[in-house]
Enzyme design. Structure first.
Site, PDB file in Angstrom:
ATOM      1  N   GLU A 194       0.809  -1.207   0.000  1.00 48.65           N
ATOM      2  CA  GLU A 194       0.000   0.000   0.000  1.00 48.65           C
ATOM      3  C   GLU A 194       0.852   1.272   0.000  1.00 48.65           C
ATOM      4  O   GLU A 194       1.925   1.320   0.583  1.00 48.65           O
ATOM      5  CB  GLU A 194      -0.963  -0.028   1.195  1.00 48.65           C
ATOM      6  N   CYS A 213       3.443   8.501   1.192  1.00 53.36           N
ATOM      7  CA  CYS A 213       3.991   7.548   2.157  1.00 53.36           C
ATOM      8  C   CYS A 213       4.142   6.215   1.429  1.00 53.36           C
ATOM      9  O   CYS A 213       3.146   5.627   0.991  1.00 53.36           O
ATOM     10  CB  CYS A 213       3.019   7.442   3.332  1.00 53.36           C
ATOM     11  N   CYS A 262       6.456  -7.094   7.143  1.00 57.90           N
ATOM     12  CA  CYS A 262       7.558  -6.570   7.954  1.00 57.90           C
ATOM     13  C   CYS A 262       7.939  -7.628   8.973  1.00 57.90           C
ATOM     14  O   CYS A 262       7.079  -8.344   9.479  1.00 57.90           O
ATOM     15  CB  CYS A 262       7.128  -5.292   8.678  1.00 57.90           C
ATOM     16  N   CYS A 276       6.744  -5.220  15.778  1.00 57.55           N
ATOM     17  CA  CYS A 276       6.311  -4.250  16.790  1.00 57.55           C
ATOM     18  C   CYS A 276       4.870  -4.588  17.179  1.00 57.55           C
ATOM     19  O   CYS A 276       4.028  -4.834  16.315  1.00 57.55           O
ATOM     20  CB  CYS A 276       6.408  -2.824  16.247  1.00 57.55           C
ATOM     21  N   CYS A 326       1.583  -2.583  15.691  1.00 61.77           N
ATOM     22  CA  CYS A 326       1.528  -2.240  14.262  1.00 61.77           C
ATOM     23  C   CYS A 326       0.820  -3.322  13.456  1.00 61.77           C
ATOM     24  O   CYS A 326       1.125  -4.512  13.588  1.00 61.77           O
ATOM     25  CB  CYS A 326       2.943  -2.034  13.735  1.00 61.77           C
ATOM     26  N   GLY A 379       6.796  -2.088   6.027  1.00 64.64           N
ATOM     27  CA  GLY A 379       8.173  -2.557   5.983  1.00 64.64           C
ATOM     28  C   GLY A 379       9.158  -1.715   6.755  1.00 64.64           C
ATOM     29  O   GLY A 379       8.877  -0.586   7.157  1.00 64.64           O
ATOM     30  N   SER A 384      12.142   6.416   7.811  1.00 64.54           N
ATOM     31  CA  SER A 384      11.801   6.113   9.201  1.00 64.54           C
ATOM     32  C   SER A 384      12.247   4.694   9.527  1.00 64.54           C
ATOM     33  O   SER A 384      11.986   3.764   8.775  1.00 64.54           O
ATOM     34  CB  SER A 384      10.286   6.243   9.391  1.00 64.54           C
ATOM     35  N   SER A 403      11.509   5.443  15.172  1.00 62.86           N
ATOM     36  CA  SER A 403      10.347   5.004  15.944  1.00 62.86           C
ATOM     37  C   SER A 403      10.794   4.651  17.351  1.00 62.86           C
ATOM     38  O   SER A 403      11.267   3.557  17.602  1.00 62.86           O
ATOM     39  CB  SER A 403       9.707   3.797  15.258  1.00 62.86           C
ATOM     40  N   ASN A 419      -3.513   4.266  16.194  1.00 64.69           N
ATOM     41  CA  ASN A 419      -4.596   3.914  15.276  1.00 64.69           C
ATOM     42  C   ASN A 419      -4.959   2.450  15.474  1.00 64.69           C
ATOM     43  O   ASN A 419      -4.090   1.581  15.370  1.00 64.69           O
ATOM     44  CB  ASN A 419      -4.154   4.158  13.832  1.00 64.69           C
ATOM     45  N   CYS A 458      -1.166   5.772  10.058  1.00 61.12           N
ATOM     46  CA  CYS A 458       0.060   5.125  10.524  1.00 61.12           C
ATOM     47  C   CYS A 458      -0.253   3.783  11.164  1.00 61.12           C
ATOM     48  O   CYS A 458      -1.105   3.695  12.042  1.00 61.12           O
ATOM     49  CB  CYS A 458       0.753   5.960  11.596  1.00 61.12           C
TER      50      CYS A 458
HETATM   51  N1  SAH Z   1       9.428   0.331  10.001  1.00 61.14           N
HETATM   52  C1  SAH Z   1       9.656   1.752   9.960  1.00 61.14           C
HETATM   53  C2  SAH Z   1       8.750   2.453   8.985  1.00 61.14           C
HETATM   54  C3  SAH Z   1       7.290   2.463   9.384  1.00 61.14           C
HETATM   55  S1  SAH Z   1       6.857   4.077   9.757  1.00 61.14           S
HETATM   56  C4  SAH Z   1       9.541   2.307  11.358  1.00 61.14           C
HETATM   57  O1  SAH Z   1       9.193   1.568  12.267  1.00 61.14           O
HETATM   58  O2  SAH Z   1       9.866   3.456  11.577  1.00 61.14           O
HETATM   59  C5  SAH Z   1       5.288   3.942  10.440  1.00 61.14           C
HETATM   60  C6  SAH Z   1       5.200   4.663  11.766  1.00 61.14           C
HETATM   61  O3  SAH Z   1       3.900   4.417  12.305  1.00 61.14           O
HETATM   62  C7  SAH Z   1       6.189   4.120  12.753  1.00 61.14           C
HETATM   63  O4  SAH Z   1       6.650   5.106  13.607  1.00 61.14           O
HETATM   64  C8  SAH Z   1       5.339   3.134  13.493  1.00 61.14           C
HETATM   65  O5  SAH Z   1       5.876   2.805  14.727  1.00 61.14           O
HETATM   66  C9  SAH Z   1       4.032   3.873  13.609  1.00 61.14           C
HETATM   67  N2  SAH Z   1       2.913   2.985  13.882  1.00 61.14           N
HETATM   68  C10 SAH Z   1       2.854   1.659  13.711  1.00 61.14           C
HETATM   69  N3  SAH Z   1       1.676   1.175  14.084  1.00 61.14           N
HETATM   70  C11 SAH Z   1       0.936   2.227  14.511  1.00 61.14           C
HETATM   71  C12 SAH Z   1      -0.397   2.367  14.972  1.00 61.14           C
HETATM   72  N4  SAH Z   1      -1.199   1.319  15.068  1.00 61.14           N
HETATM   73  N5  SAH Z   1      -0.818   3.603  15.285  1.00 61.14           N
HETATM   74  C13 SAH Z   1      -0.005   4.671  15.139  1.00 61.14           C
HETATM   75  N6  SAH Z   1       1.251   4.594  14.687  1.00 61.14           N
HETATM   76  C14 SAH Z   1       1.731   3.380  14.377  1.00 61.14           C
END
Ligand code: SAH
Length: 379
Positions: free
Chosen positions: A106, A119, A126, A130, A133, A175, A207, A229, A306, A349
Site C-alpha cells: 500500500e 507515504c 515486515c 512491533c 503495528c 516494511g 523512518s 520510531s 490507530n 500510521c
Molecule cells: N518500520 C519503519 C517504517 C514504518 S513508519 C519504522 O518503524 O519506523 C510507520 C510509523 O507508524 C512508525 O513510527 C510506526 O511505529 C508507527 N505505527 C505503527 N503502528 C501504529 C499504529 N497502530 N498507530 C499509530 N502509529 C503506528
C-alpha cells in the site's frame, strides 16, 4: 503451500532490464554498455520516465526511431498495477498495488494545505514485529525491488496528475526500510536527483525502528532526513513494544542518531512516539523522554494510536496526549501531535496491511509459528 512465485516466473525468459528506478549512474552505464550511447541519452530517458511519466519508449519522440527500437529490445519500463484505490473523506488516497501474482503493498497520499506527502512501502509485510503495528501482524514476505519502490511514486504521480503535487516522500509505509537497505538507498537517489523527482534531501524522510548498524552506514552514503520510531523512554518498555530494542537498546540507538546528525550536518532527528493508553503515556514517561532528548537535535512526533482488528491496545485520550506534549515542551523538548489522516480507509500510521502471503515463519520477538493467512482474515 508456495503458490506465490508463479506470477513472476511466467516471464522468467524476460531479460530486458527494467529502467524504472535505475539511479543515473547505473542508467548511464547501461546505455553505454548495451547501446553504445552517450550519457545524455540516460538524461533524456530519465526526463521521460520521471518528469513526463512515460512507460513506453514509443512516445519518446526526441530519441531516434532506431534507438527506440534497439532500446525496446534490451530494456523495458514496467510499472506497478493498481488493485484498488480508496479515498478518505479528508482527501487522503490509498492505493493497493500488485507486486506479483499474490503480493500487494500500500501507498498513501496525504494532501495538506502547504504540501503533499507520499507515504511509500519498502517491503511486503515486515519482520520487526512491533506489537502495536498492523503490518507486523502480517509477518514478512519479501523486500521490494528498486523498481517497486520508485514505481509507487511513478504511479502516484500519474494518478494525481495536475490535481496535486508530491512535495515530500516518507518511507513510512509497510516494511522496515533499513532492512532493505540495498534497494532503498538507490531509490532515494532517484527521489533527490534533479532528473528524477528532484526533491530536496530534507523532503525525503526515512523512518526506522532502529537498525543501528545500517544507520551508521546510511550516514556515510545518503543524507535524507531521519525519523526513528522510539515509542518508549526506557529499555524495559521498548523491549516489549519494539523488539529490535533487545538487540540495539536505546543508548546505542540514540548514539547512532546523534552521529547521523553530526555527519550530515542535519537539523534534527524526528522521533515517533505512538500514544498507547496506559502503556507509555504517563507523565513519568514524558519526563524520562525529556531527560533522554533535552539539549539534543531532536523533535518528538506524538502519534495517536490507530486501532486495527485484533489489537490489544487503545488510543490515549486526547487530554492525556496534550498533557504529555506539554510536559515535554516545558522540559525543553519540541513535541508535536501528528494529526490522524485517512483512518476511515485504514490508511493511517500502522494500519497498512496490503496483501501478504507466503510469509517466512520467523519473526523477531515472539518467534511464533505463523500459519499463512491472507489479509482478508487478518482484517
Ligand atoms: N518500520 C519503519 C517504517 C514504518 S513508519 C519504522 O518503524 O519506523 C510507520 C510509523 O507508524 C512508525 O513510527 C510506526 O511505529 C508507527 N505505527 C505503527 N503502528 C501504529 C499504529 N497502530 N498507530 C499509530 N502509529 C503506528
Amino acid at each position: 503451500m508456495r503458490g506465490g512465485y508463479q506470477g513472476i516466473r511466467t516471464d522468467v525468459a524476460e531479460d530486458r532490464v527494467n529502467l524504472l528506478g535505475l539511479p543515473r549512474s547505473e542508467l548511464t552505464a547501461f546505455v553505454a554498455a548495451r547501446l553504445e550511447a552517450k550519457p545524455f541519452r540516460a538524461r533524456q530517458l530519465m526526463k521521460w520516465i520521471y518528469r513526463r511519466g512515460a512507460a513506453d519508449f514509443s512516445v519518446m519522440t526526441d530519441l531516434a526511431q532506431d534507438f527506440r527500437v534497439r532500446l525496446a529490445e534490451v530494456a523495458k519500463i514496467s510499472v506497478p498495477e493498481i488493485v484498488t484505490e480508496q479515498q478518505s473523506s479528508d482527501g487522503t488516497r490509498k492505493w493497493m498495488l500488485r507486486m506479483d501474482a499474490v503480493q500487494g503493498i500500500e501507498t498513501v497520499y496525504i494532501p495538506e494545505p502547504d504540501r503533499g506527502t507520499l507515504c511509500i512501502s519498502s517491503q511486503v509485510g515486515c519482520a520487526m514485529d512491533c506489537t502495536f503495528c498492523a503490518t507486523a501482524q502480517q509477518g514478512f514476505n519479501r523486500n521490494l525491488s528498486i523498481a517497486e519502490i520508485v514505481g509507487q511514486v511513478w504511479l502516484a504521480h500519474r494518478e494525481l496528475e495536475a490535481s496535486a503535487r508530491i512535495t515530500n516522500i516518507v518511507l513510512m509505509g509497510m516494511g522496515e526500510p533499513l532492512a532493505n537497505y540495498r534497494n532503498v538507498v538507490p531509490a532515494m537517489r532517484v527521489f533527490t536527483d534533479d532528473l528524477g523527482y528532484d526533491l530536496s534531501r530534507r523532503r525525503v524522510t526515512l523512518s526506522t525502528s532502529g537498525l543501528v548498524p545500517q544507520m551508521y552506514k546510511l550516514a556515510e552514503e545518503c543524507n535524507v532526513a531521519l525519523a526513528v520510531s522510539l515509542h518508549a523512554p526506557n529499555d524495559a518498555l521498548r523491549n516489549e513494544l519494539v523488539p529490535i530494542n533487545r538487540k540495539h537498546p536505546i543508548d546505542e540507538l540514540l548514539a547512532a542518531c546523534w552521529h547521523y546528525i553530526d555527519k550530515q550536518n542535519g537539523r534534527s532527528v524526528t522521533f515517533e512516539y505512538v500514544m498507547l493508553d496506559g502503556v507509555n503515556d504517563k507523565p513519568e514517561h514524558a519526563r524520562q523522554l525529556a531527560r533522554l532528548l533535552h539539549g539534543r537535535p531532536a523533535k518528538l512526533n506524538l502519534i495517536p494510536f490507530n486501532v486495527f482488528p485484533g489489537t490489544r491496545y487503545r488510543r490515549s485520550p486526547a487530554a492525556t496526549i496534550l498533557r504529555f506534549r506539554d510536559i515535554l515542551n516545558e522540559n525543553g523538548v519540541i513535541a508535536t501531535i501528528r494529526r490522524t489522516r485517512g483512518d476511515d480507509i485504514d490508511a493511517a500510521c500502522g494500519q497498512l496491511a496490503g496483501q501478504v502471503t507466503d510469509r517466512t515463519l520467523v519473526r523477531l520477538g515472539t518467534r511464533l509459528t505463523a500459519v499463512a493467512r491472507s489479509s482478508a482474515e487478518v482484517r
